[in-house]
Design a protein around this motif. Structure first.
Motif: not given
Length: 306
Positions: A50, A53, A56-57, A60-61, A64, A138
Motif C-alpha cells: 500500500r 508506489q 502498485h501493480t 501485488y494487488f 495483498s 485494475r
C-alpha cells in the motif's frame, strides 16, 4: 438426546490438536509463535504494497488480497484453539461452530480461487507481456477478487445451511481442533453419503480446477522461460513461479486429500495434521516466500525503513 433435530443450546466439544500430555505446552507455544509470525508477515506485506508506489501493480494487488485472506484464515481457527487450551475448556457453542465453519469455508475457497487467478497473472505477464496492461487492468483484477469472494461465499452458505440443519443426535465430541465439515459429518445420525458426493463435486470445482489451471499456466510459462536468451530474465521468472507453485501445491494437495475422501476413509489424526498445513502453515509461509525471494518487495522494505 432427541433424534428429531439438533439443539441450538447444546455445545460441541472440540478434542483439539493437543493430546500429548507434557507436550501440550510446547505445541501450544509453537502454534502461538506461528500465529504471531503469520500476522506480522502478512500485515507487513499489505502495508508495503500500500505504501510503496512501485508495488502498485496487478501482481501485488492480488498478493495483498491473499495476505488479507491469510490473516483472516489463520484467525478463524487459532484464537479459539488457544482460548480453549488456556481456559482448559474445549467447548464451542452451536452458533459459534456454525460461524467458524462458515468463515473457514469462505476463506479457504477464496484463497483457492485467488491462487488460480495469481497464476493467470504470471502467465499473462510472461507469455503475453504486450497485452498485460489490457488483460490485467485494475477493473479485471477487482473482478477476479470479487469472483473469488462471492463464489466461495455462495458455496459456504449452501453447505452451512444444509449441514447445520442435519440431526446431530449422537456424540457432540468433534475430533478436531476447529469446526470443519468432514469432522462434523460423523456426528450426524443419518446417511450422508449423497451429501458427501456434493462435497466432492464442490471440492473438485473449487480446489482441483484452479490447481490444474495453475499447473497448465506454469507449464506454458516454463516453455516460454526456457526460450529466453536472458539468463537474468530466466532466473527471475523461475524464482517467481517456483515460489508460487510451492505454496499452491502445499495448499491444494493437503486440501484435496481431506475433501475428496469419503467419510468412511477419514482418519481424525491425519485430518488434523493436514488441516495444520492448509490452515496454519500456508498463511505463515505465503508472505515470506513471496517477499524474501522477491527483490522488489525487499527493495520496498529497505526504502520504507530507510
Amino acid at each position: 438426546m432427541e433424534t428429531g433435530n439438533h439443539s441450538w443450546g447444546t455445545d460441541f466439544i472440540l478434542v483439539g490438536l493437543f493430546q500429548y500430555g507434557q507436550m501440550d505446552a510446547l505445541l501450544f507455544t509453537v502454534i502461538a509463535i506461528l500465529f504471531a509470525v503469520a500476522l506480522l508477515g502478512n500485515i507487513t506485506l499489505v502495508l508495503l504494497i500500500r505504501l510503496d508506489q512501485r508495488l502498485h501493480t496487478p501482481m501485488y494487488f492480488l498478493l495483498s488480497q491473499l495476505s488479507i485472506i491469510d490473516m483472516m484464515f489463520i484467525s478463524t481457527t487459532v484464537p479459539k484453539m488457544a482460548a480453549n487450551f488456556l481456559s482448559d475448556t474445549n467447548t464451542i457453542s452451536f452458533l459459534g461452530c456454525e460461524i467458524q465453519a462458515f468463515m473457514f469455508m469462505i476463506l479457504a475457497g477464496s484463497e483457492a480461487l485467488l491462487l488460480g487467478f495469481m497464476s493467470y497473472d504470471r502467465y499473462i505477464a510472461i507469455c503475453r507481456p504486450l497485452h498485460y496492461p489490457v488483460l490485467m487492468s485494475r477493473k479485471i483484477c477487482c473482478s477476479m477478487v470479487s469472483c473469488a469472494w462471492s463464489s466461495s461465499s455462495i458455496n459456504a452458505l449452501v453447505h452451512m445451511f444444509y449441514t447445520f440443519q442435519l440431526p446431530f443426535c449422537g456424540s457432540r465430541i468433534v475430533n478436531h481442533f476447529f469446526c470443519e465439515l468432514p469432522s462434523l459429518l460423523p456426528l450426524v445420525c443419518e446417511d450422508t453419503s449423497q451429501y458427501e458426493h456434493t462435497i466432492l463435486m464442490c471440492s473438485l470445482i473449487i480446489l482441483l480446477l484452479p490447481f490444474l489451471a495453475i499447473l497448465a499456466s506454469y507449464a506454458r510459462v516454463l516453455v516460454v522461460v526456457f526460450q529466453m536468451r536472458s539468463g537474468k530474465g530466466q532466473s527471475r521468472a523461475l524464482s517467481t513461479c517456483s515460489s508460487h507453485l510451492t505454496v499452491a501445491s502445499l495448499f491444494y494437495a493437503t486440501g484435496l486429500s481431506t475433501y475428496t475422501q469419503p467419510n468412511s476413509l477419514h482418519s481424525a489424526a491425519r485430518d488434523k495434521v493436514l488441516a495444520v498445513f492448509y490452515s496454519i502453515v500456508t498463511p505463515v509461509l505465503n508472505p515470506f516466500i513471496y517477499s524474501l525471494r522477491n527483490k522488489e518487495v525487499m527493495g520496498a522494505l529497505r526504502r520504507q525503513m530507510g
